[in-house]
Design a protein around this motif. Sequence first.
Motif, mmCIF file in Angstrom:
data_model
loop_
_atom_site.group_PDB
_atom_site.id
_atom_site.type_symbol
_atom_site.label_atom_id
_atom_site.label_comp_id
_atom_site.label_asym_id
_atom_site.label_seq_id
_atom_site.Cartn_x
_atom_site.Cartn_y
_atom_site.Cartn_z
ATOM 1 N N ALA A 1 0.960 -1.113 -0.076
ATOM 2 C CA ALA A 1 0.136 -0.089 0.030
ATOM 3 C C ALA A 1 0.858 1.426 -0.095
ATOM 4 O O ALA A 1 2.028 1.252 0.485
ATOM 5 N N PRO A 2 0.363 2.432 -0.698
ATOM 6 C CA PRO A 2 1.381 3.633 -0.593
ATOM 7 C C PRO A 2 1.049 4.314 0.937
ATOM 8 O O PRO A 2 0.285 3.894 1.706
ATOM 9 N N GLY A 3 1.935 5.226 1.053
ATOM 10 C CA GLY A 3 1.960 5.948 2.411
ATOM 11 C C GLY A 3 2.751 5.124 3.363
ATOM 12 O O GLY A 3 3.167 4.175 3.291
ATOM 13 N N ARG A 4 3.144 5.947 4.430
ATOM 14 C CA ARG A 4 3.723 5.446 5.853
ATOM 15 C C ARG A 4 2.744 5.585 6.874
ATOM 16 O O ARG A 4 2.203 6.383 6.945
ATOM 17 N N PRO A 5 3.157 4.719 7.944
ATOM 18 C CA PRO A 5 2.593 5.017 9.099
ATOM 19 C C PRO A 5 2.832 6.110 9.802
ATOM 20 O O PRO A 5 3.811 6.576 9.824
ATOM 21 N N GLN A 6 1.638 6.567 10.398
ATOM 22 C CA GLN A 6 1.939 7.944 11.145
ATOM 23 C C GLN A 6 1.215 7.925 12.526
ATOM 24 O O GLN A 6 0.103 7.651 12.688
ATOM 25 N N LEU A 7 2.060 8.196 13.473
ATOM 26 C CA LEU A 7 1.490 8.356 14.925
ATOM 27 C C LEU A 7 0.486 9.553 14.841
ATOM 28 O O LEU A 7 1.170 10.613 14.868
ATOM 29 N N SER B 1 4.952 -2.900 22.738
ATOM 30 C CA SER B 1 6.411 -3.504 22.018
ATOM 31 C C SER B 1 7.630 -2.712 22.691
ATOM 32 O O SER B 1 7.440 -1.454 23.143
ATOM 33 N N ALA B 2 8.877 -3.160 22.779
ATOM 34 C CA ALA B 2 10.015 -2.511 23.285
ATOM 35 C C ALA B 2 10.384 -1.298 22.227
ATOM 36 O O ALA B 2 10.933 -0.274 22.722
ATOM 37 N N ALA B 3 10.243 -1.472 20.750
ATOM 38 C CA ALA B 3 10.550 -0.452 19.937
ATOM 39 C C ALA B 3 9.574 -0.706 18.601
ATOM 40 O O ALA B 3 9.524 -2.000 18.369
ATOM 41 N N TRP B 4 9.422 0.213 17.900
ATOM 42 C CA TRP B 4 8.780 -0.087 16.707
ATOM 43 C C TRP B 4 9.222 1.027 15.622
ATOM 44 O O TRP B 4 9.808 1.966 15.913
ATOM 45 N N GLY B 5 9.023 0.732 14.279
ATOM 46 C CA GLY B 5 9.320 1.686 13.293
ATOM 47 C C GLY B 5 8.934 1.259 11.839
ATOM 48 O O GLY B 5 8.151 0.182 11.905
ATOM 49 N N HIS B 6 9.477 1.974 10.902
ATOM 50 C CA HIS B 6 8.780 1.387 9.461
ATOM 51 C C HIS B 6 10.105 1.804 8.444
ATOM 52 O O HIS B 6 10.992 2.624 8.775
ATOM 53 N N ARG B 7 10.143 1.185 7.481
ATOM 54 C CA ARG B 7 11.020 1.500 6.348
ATOM 55 C C ARG B 7 10.520 1.285 5.058
ATOM 56 O O ARG B 7 9.635 0.364 4.859
ATOM 57 N N SER B 8 11.204 1.802 4.022
ATOM 58 C CA SER B 8 10.827 1.145 2.792
ATOM 59 C C SER B 8 11.455 -0.028 2.278
ATOM 60 O O SER B 8 12.439 -0.370 2.659
ATOM 61 N N ALA B 9 10.380 -0.753 1.659
ATOM 62 C CA ALA B 9 10.810 -2.131 1.253
ATOM 63 C C ALA B 9 11.798 -2.107 0.018
ATOM 64 O O ALA B 9 11.205 -1.505 -1.076
ATOM 65 N N ALA B 10 12.715 -2.917 -0.156
ATOM 66 C CA ALA B 10 13.445 -2.915 -1.180
ATOM 67 C C ALA B 10 12.730 -3.312 -2.825
ATOM 68 O O ALA B 10 12.826 -2.596 -3.812
ATOM 69 N N ASP B 11 11.741 -4.017 -2.718
ATOM 70 C CA ASP B 11 11.016 -4.475 -3.756
ATOM 71 C C ASP B 11 9.644 -3.639 -3.902
ATOM 72 O O ASP B 11 8.555 -4.065 -4.362
ATOM 73 N N GLY B 12 9.590 -2.399 -3.265
ATOM 74 C CA GLY B 12 8.476 -1.689 -3.211
ATOM 75 C C GLY B 12 7.500 -2.034 -1.682
ATOM 76 O O GLY B 12 7.919 -2.824 -1.127
ATOM 77 N N GLY B 13 6.725 -1.065 -1.726
ATOM 78 C CA GLY B 13 5.815 -1.175 -0.356
ATOM 79 C C GLY B 13 6.774 -0.617 0.809
ATOM 80 O O GLY B 13 7.615 0.148 0.612
#
Length: 139
Positions: free
Chosen positions: A88-94, A114-126
Amino acid sequence: MTDRVSPEDERIFAFRQLPAGPTAAGEAREWSAKVLACWDLAALADDLQTVVTELVTNSLRAGAGAIHALIEWRWNATALELQVWDDAPGRPQLRQPDFVAETGRGLFIVAALSAAWGHRSAADGGKVVWARFATPAAR
């Protein structure tokens, strides 16, 4: 369920392709509980199941056509990582939900459990959204 063990770093992981539909979150919850039970980490099941539900639901709400989940644990480490990939397009936003909002609290729940969380772009898209959970001491 696909489990693979890498002997060089004692890493084990489970991967699941999920349907992009109304059964996805339930399937992710059931699958993650089975994985943790097999790895003798059932004590993490409640928190991890809640987080995977939130992440998969966010993927669906963002319009994902494909969703994959991965749980990875290094036996000599004290953390387990959950990753949810979607196209899906976009990034998660708190977001700061207002008092009467019916949505918008999911990432607060992820951060709390969770102890930590985050997000990143995937190499193959998404994108990949990840969460780490503390595990019992190394075995």
